[in-house]
Write a protein that holds these residues in place. Structure first.
Motif, PDB file in Angstrom:
ATOM      1  N   SER A 172      57.031 -41.371  28.822  1.00 10.72           N
ATOM      2  CA  SER A 172      57.945 -40.305  28.417  1.00 10.72           C
ATOM      3  C   SER A 172      58.592 -39.617  29.607  1.00 10.72           C
ATOM      4  O   SER A 172      57.974 -39.456  30.669  1.00 10.72           O
ATOM      5  CB  SER A 172      57.171 -39.265  27.602  1.00 10.72           C
ATOM      6  OG  SER A 172      57.898 -38.056  27.493  1.00 10.72           O
ATOM      7  N   THR A 230      56.532 -38.472  21.952  1.00  6.62           N
ATOM      8  CA  THR A 230      56.558 -39.138  23.257  1.00  6.62           C
ATOM      9  C   THR A 230      55.264 -39.910  23.505  1.00  6.62           C
ATOM     10  O   THR A 230      54.231 -39.672  22.872  1.00  6.62           O
ATOM     11  CB  THR A 230      56.760 -38.105  24.377  1.00  6.62           C
ATOM     12  OG1 THR A 230      55.687 -37.144  24.332  1.00  6.62           O
ATOM     13  CG2 THR A 230      58.078 -37.378  24.218  1.00  6.62           C
ATOM     14  N   GLU A 277      65.767 -35.506  13.454  1.00  3.29           N
ATOM     15  CA  GLU A 277      64.957 -36.656  13.845  1.00  3.29           C
ATOM     16  C   GLU A 277      63.648 -36.163  14.453  1.00  3.29           C
ATOM     17  O   GLU A 277      63.577 -35.086  15.034  1.00  3.29           O
ATOM     18  CB  GLU A 277      65.692 -37.529  14.858  1.00  3.29           C
ATOM     19  CG  GLU A 277      66.887 -38.270  14.305  1.00  3.29           C
ATOM     20  CD  GLU A 277      67.503 -39.186  15.346  1.00  3.29           C
ATOM     21  OE1 GLU A 277      67.823 -40.323  14.992  1.00  3.29           O
ATOM     22  OE2 GLU A 277      67.664 -38.756  16.500  1.00  3.29           O
ATOM     23  N   GLY A 306      58.463 -43.504  23.748  1.00  2.00           N
ATOM     24  CA  GLY A 306      58.199 -42.711  22.567  1.00  2.00           C
ATOM     25  C   GLY A 306      58.601 -43.430  21.305  1.00  2.00           C
ATOM     26  O   GLY A 306      59.094 -44.569  21.337  1.00  2.00           O
ATOM     27  N   THR A 346      64.742 -32.854  16.648  1.00  2.00           N
ATOM     28  CA  THR A 346      66.116 -32.755  17.134  1.00  2.00           C
ATOM     29  C   THR A 346      66.957 -31.930  16.161  1.00  2.00           C
ATOM     30  O   THR A 346      66.586 -31.767  14.989  1.00  2.00           O
ATOM     31  CB  THR A 346      66.750 -34.148  17.284  1.00  2.00           C
ATOM     32  OG1 THR A 346      67.023 -34.673  15.972  1.00  2.00           O
ATOM     33  CG2 THR A 346      65.827 -35.103  18.032  1.00  2.00           C
ATOM     34  N   LYS A 363      60.277 -42.895  17.136  1.00  2.00           N
ATOM     35  CA  LYS A 363      60.970 -42.059  16.165  1.00  2.00           C
ATOM     36  C   LYS A 363      60.307 -42.226  14.804  1.00  2.00           C
ATOM     37  O   LYS A 363      59.903 -43.316  14.423  1.00  2.00           O
ATOM     38  CB  LYS A 363      62.453 -42.439  16.070  1.00  2.00           C
ATOM     39  CG  LYS A 363      63.279 -42.015  17.268  1.00  2.00           C
ATOM     40  CD  LYS A 363      64.751 -42.335  17.053  1.00  2.00           C
ATOM     41  CE  LYS A 363      65.598 -41.881  18.243  1.00  2.00           C
ATOM     42  NZ  LYS A 363      67.039 -42.181  18.028  1.00  2.00           N
ATOM     43  N   ILE A 370      60.764 -37.207  17.168  1.00  2.00           N
ATOM     44  CA  ILE A 370      60.458 -38.065  18.306  1.00  2.00           C
ATOM     45  C   ILE A 370      59.106 -37.634  18.860  1.00  2.00           C
ATOM     46  O   ILE A 370      58.899 -36.451  19.170  1.00  2.00           O
ATOM     47  CB  ILE A 370      61.522 -37.937  19.411  1.00  2.00           C
ATOM     48  CG1 ILE A 370      62.904 -38.309  18.871  1.00  2.00           C
ATOM     49  CG2 ILE A 370      61.154 -38.826  20.601  1.00  2.00           C
ATOM     50  CD1 ILE A 370      64.033 -37.988  19.845  1.00  2.00           C
ATOM     51  N   HIS A 411      62.038 -47.844  15.844  1.00  4.03           N
ATOM     52  CA  HIS A 411      62.397 -47.367  17.185  1.00  4.03           C
ATOM     53  C   HIS A 411      61.127 -46.977  17.932  1.00  4.03           C
ATOM     54  O   HIS A 411      60.716 -45.821  17.958  1.00  4.03           O
ATOM     55  CB  HIS A 411      63.361 -46.191  17.082  1.00  4.03           C
ATOM     56  CG  HIS A 411      64.653 -46.518  16.400  1.00  4.03           C
ATOM     57  ND1 HIS A 411      65.647 -47.246  17.008  1.00  4.03           N
ATOM     58  CD2 HIS A 411      65.093 -46.261  15.142  1.00  4.03           C
ATOM     59  CE1 HIS A 411      66.664 -47.398  16.173  1.00  4.03           C
ATOM     60  NE2 HIS A 411      66.350 -46.819  15.037  1.00  4.03           N
TER      61      HIS A 411
END
Length: 288
Positions: free
Chosen positions: A252, A248, A244, A211, A240, A213, A246, A206
């Motif tokens: 972003s 950026t 998760e 950004g 998160t 993951k 993430i 991803h």
């Protein structure tokens, strides 16, 4: 003119970007790997901030209807003219009727293709950088597609300068990137704070200009807290509620509501841009 006969997945026109508009919700955008993009332009004598093609990992195919010198820099790339391999350590002369192909990248995520005389591109707030999520800048505000036709300002054949020996580290599958503590760093448990710099994070598939993951160690908060939407900069490492990670990048969003445990040092953004899926990252905290 130049016709696109094979388009990548995320290839766009980019320049140095449009910083200074985050308060309006507009990201800076621009080159994912600024060092490489500037190098491609400088080889041709272009302004280093000038728009060029940011080519994604899939590569690209172009058919030239003009004579023009080009330069390639960035992730390792095989460049062919009419199926003949080219030396990317120097500028490359391309003639009317020639087909230039950048094959799928074997390392890294982005390479840069600059044109002597510069690309014609749409401007927004003083920049030609494509912000595809808002359909602004570049080529019709979007990624390139098959059969698109690009225009050059003043196509020319020039004597390019060979690349200087690079001082940047070669691409590998293990990356060490510098961060500073994020605004919510102290909300995380002591174990989480230690894990940030002692365990590896792995890049997932991803990846976008907005950004990436990652997977990695469990970074738990001391307790669940509600965080007001706050400012984000490229390189913000958010965690998160579902665990998760993430981080950026150039496109972003400018605000977010997840805890920002760390922020990548801005001079490491170029390196982050070239991390491929499955490769590992170790973070270390750089003192202010």
């Amino acid at each position: 003119m130049i016709e696109v006969y094979k388009a990548g997945f995320m290839t766009t026109i980019q320049d140095i970007g449009r910083p200074g508009y985050a308060h309006l919700g507009i990201p800076a955008s621009g080159f994912m790997d600024q060092t490489s993009a500037r190098e491609a332009n400088s080889m041709l004598g272009n302004e280093v901030r000038a728009p060029l093609l940011e080519v994604d990992v899939v590569g690209i195919g172009l058919r030239f209807n003009v004579d023009c010198t080009v330069a390639v820099a960035g992730a390792r790339a095989r460049v062919n003219i009419n199926q003949q391999p080219q030396n990317t350590s120097n500028c490359i002369d391309v003639y009317r009727g020639d087909q230039l192909e950048i094959a799928p990248l074997t390392a890294g995520m982005w390479t840069y293709l600059a044109f002597a005389g510069g690309l014609v591109a749409e401007k927004f707030l003083g920049s030609c950088a494509t912000l595809s999520v808002a359909q602004l800048g570049g080529f019709q505000g979007r990624r390139l597609q098959k059969n698109d036709v690009l225009s050059l300002k003043q196509p020319s054949l020039v004597k390019g300068k060979p690349k200087l020996p690079l001082t940047r580290r070669p691409h590998n599958t293990l990356h060490s990137l510098a961060v500073t503590r994020g605004p919510e760093f102290d909300l995380f448990s002591p174990n989480a704070r230690q894990s940030l710099t002692r365990q590896a994070f792995t890049m997932t598939e991803h990846i976008s200009r907005q950004g990436m993951k990652m997977t990695g160690p469990k970074l738990k908060l001391n307790k669940q807290v509600d965080i007001n939407s706050s400012g984000l900069v490229p390189g913000s490492l958010q965690v998160t509620p579902g665990g998760e990670y993430i981080i950026t990048h150039r496109d972003s969003q400018t605000t977010g509501g997840y805890p920002r445990m760390a922020v990548l040092c801005q001079d490491n953004l170029d390196f982050l841009a070239q991390v491929r899926p499955g490769e590992n990252i170790y973070f270390y905290v750089r003192s202010a």
